[in-house]
Design a protein around this motif. Sequence first.
Motif, PDB file in Angstrom:
ATOM      1  N   TYR A  38     -24.896   8.691-111.366  1.00 55.52           N
ATOM      2  CA  TYR A  38     -25.930   9.166-112.284  1.00 55.52           C
ATOM      3  C   TYR A  38     -25.244   9.804-113.473  1.00 55.52           C
ATOM      4  CZ  TYR A  38     -29.264   8.465-108.521  1.00 55.52           C
ATOM      5  OH  TYR A  38     -30.029   7.909-107.547  1.00 55.52           O
ATOM      6  N   GLU A  39     -26.019  10.168-114.471  1.00 56.17           N
ATOM      7  CA  GLU A  39     -25.465  10.832-115.647  1.00 56.17           C
ATOM      8  C   GLU A  39     -24.853  12.172-115.260  1.00 56.17           C
ATOM      9  OE1 GLU A  39     -28.482  11.305-118.584  1.00 56.17           O
ATOM     10  OE2 GLU A  39     -28.594   9.173-119.009  1.00 56.17           O
ATOM     11  N   GLY A  40     -23.879  12.597-116.021  1.00 52.44           N
ATOM     12  CA  GLY A  40     -23.278  13.902-115.796  1.00 52.44           C
ATOM     13  C   GLY A  40     -22.329  13.942-114.611  1.00 52.44           C
ATOM     14  N   ASP A  41     -21.716  12.826-114.273  1.00 50.33           N
ATOM     15  CA  ASP A  41     -20.751  12.760-113.177  1.00 50.33           C
ATOM     16  C   ASP A  41     -21.364  13.160-111.841  1.00 50.33           C
ATOM     17  OD1 ASP A  41     -18.219  12.122-112.183  1.00 50.33           O
ATOM     18  OD2 ASP A  41     -17.555  14.203-112.264  1.00 50.33           O
ATOM     19  N   PHE A  42     -22.641  12.880-111.664  1.00 51.66           N
ATOM     20  CA  PHE A  42     -23.351  13.175-110.428  1.00 51.66           C
ATOM     21  C   PHE A  42     -23.469  11.889-109.619  1.00 51.66           C
ATOM     22  CE2 PHE A  42     -27.339  13.182-108.065  1.00 51.66           C
ATOM     23  CZ  PHE A  42     -27.145  14.294-107.268  1.00 51.66           C
ATOM     24  N   HIS A  43     -23.252  11.993-108.309  1.00 47.54           N
ATOM     25  CA  HIS A  43     -23.388  10.841-107.421  1.00 47.54           C
ATOM     26  C   HIS A  43     -24.318  11.200-106.270  1.00 47.54           C
ATOM     27  CE1 HIS A  43     -19.701   9.837-109.532  1.00 47.54           C
ATOM     28  NE2 HIS A  43     -19.898   8.583-109.164  1.00 47.54           N
ATOM     29  N   MET A  44     -25.151  10.249-105.860  1.00 48.73           N
ATOM     30  CA  MET A  44     -26.063  10.441-104.740  1.00 48.73           C
ATOM     31  C   MET A  44     -25.520   9.638-103.564  1.00 48.73           C
ATOM     32  SD  MET A  44     -28.895  11.881-103.754  1.00 48.73           S
ATOM     33  CE  MET A  44     -29.909  12.206-105.170  1.00 48.73           C
ATOM     34  N   TYR A  45     -25.338  10.291-102.430  1.00 51.91           N
ATOM     35  CA  TYR A  45     -24.764   9.654-101.249  1.00 51.91           C
ATOM     36  C   TYR A  45     -25.757   9.547-100.102  1.00 51.91           C
ATOM     37  CZ  TYR A  45     -20.316  10.183-103.617  1.00 51.91           C
ATOM     38  OH  TYR A  45     -19.299  10.089-104.520  1.00 51.91           O
ATOM     39  N   ASP A  46     -27.043   9.549-100.382  1.00 46.79           N
ATOM     40  CA  ASP A  46     -28.044   9.435 -99.326  1.00 46.79           C
ATOM     41  C   ASP A  46     -27.818   8.162 -98.521  1.00 46.79           C
ATOM     42  OD1 ASP A  46     -29.162  11.770-100.148  1.00 46.79           O
ATOM     43  OD2 ASP A  46     -30.921  10.863-101.088  1.00 46.79           O
ATOM     44  N   GLY A  47     -27.776   8.305 -97.213  1.00 51.40           N
ATOM     45  CA  GLY A  47     -27.609   7.166 -96.328  1.00 51.40           C
ATOM     46  C   GLY A  47     -26.194   6.618 -96.259  1.00 51.40           C
ATOM     47  N   LYS A  48     -25.258   7.285 -96.916  1.00 54.31           N
ATOM     48  CA  LYS A  48     -23.865   6.823 -96.923  1.00 54.31           C
ATOM     49  C   LYS A  48     -23.047   7.585 -95.894  1.00 54.31           C
ATOM     50  CE  LYS A  48     -24.656   3.926-100.192  1.00 54.31           C
ATOM     51  NZ  LYS A  48     -24.605   2.492 -99.965  1.00 54.31           N
ATOM     52  N   LEU A  49     -21.969   6.975 -95.437  1.00 53.15           N
ATOM     53  CA  LEU A  49     -21.099   7.546 -94.419  1.00 53.15           C
ATOM     54  C   LEU A  49     -19.833   8.097 -95.058  1.00 53.15           C
ATOM     55  CD1 LEU A  49     -20.352   7.895 -91.386  1.00 53.15           C
ATOM     56  CD2 LEU A  49     -19.358   5.605 -91.500  1.00 53.15           C
ATOM     57  N   PRO A  50     -19.605   9.410 -94.997  1.00 49.59           N
ATOM     58  CA  PRO A  50     -18.358   9.958 -95.541  1.00 49.59           C
ATOM     59  C   PRO A  50     -17.190   9.555 -94.636  1.00 49.59           C
ATOM     60  CG  PRO A  50     -19.908  11.723 -94.941  1.00 49.59           C
ATOM     61  CD  PRO A  50     -20.489  10.445 -94.496  1.00 49.59           C
ATOM     62  N   ILE A  51     -16.141   8.979 -95.211  1.00 49.14           N
ATOM     63  CA  ILE A  51     -14.983   8.530 -94.440  1.00 49.14           C
ATOM     64  C   ILE A  51     -13.725   9.205 -94.982  1.00 49.14           C
ATOM     65  CG2 ILE A  51     -13.597   6.561 -93.685  1.00 49.14           C
ATOM     66  CD1 ILE A  51     -16.061   4.789 -94.127  1.00 49.14           C
TER      67      ILE A  51
END
Length: 119
Positions: A38-51
């Motif tokens: 997203y704008e402003g160096d923002f990321h959405m990780y909904d439903g993602k798996l942190p590895i």
Amino acid sequence: MAHPTLLLVFNRIGPGDPGTVIAHLAKLTEGHWRGAAYEGDFHMYDGKLPIVATGIKHLKEHGPAGAVFPRFSRPQNQMLLEAIGNPRRAVARSVPNEGVGRQSGRSFSRVSHVPSGVR
């Protein structure tokens, strides 16, 4: 729903290079951990798996408190608690009702009320 962080520790057996294996694994699993930008160096990780991945050799050299843990999606190795954590969560929760980003013309804002026990 947030997924728990998956920690992978590789032990070198045979001629394979653990660094190459980790990079190859990151590429193969990208759809499971890469967030939406997203704008402003923002990321959405909904439903993602942190590895998070590392090798036994690095753990032996630097110990479990060393910066030997690369998290897929982050540019540098980190200490384990940094790699599995979300440093922006505290910042996000301290600024209620402000927009967090924009994607495809849509604006998103934070929820002003978080039920007790969730924080």
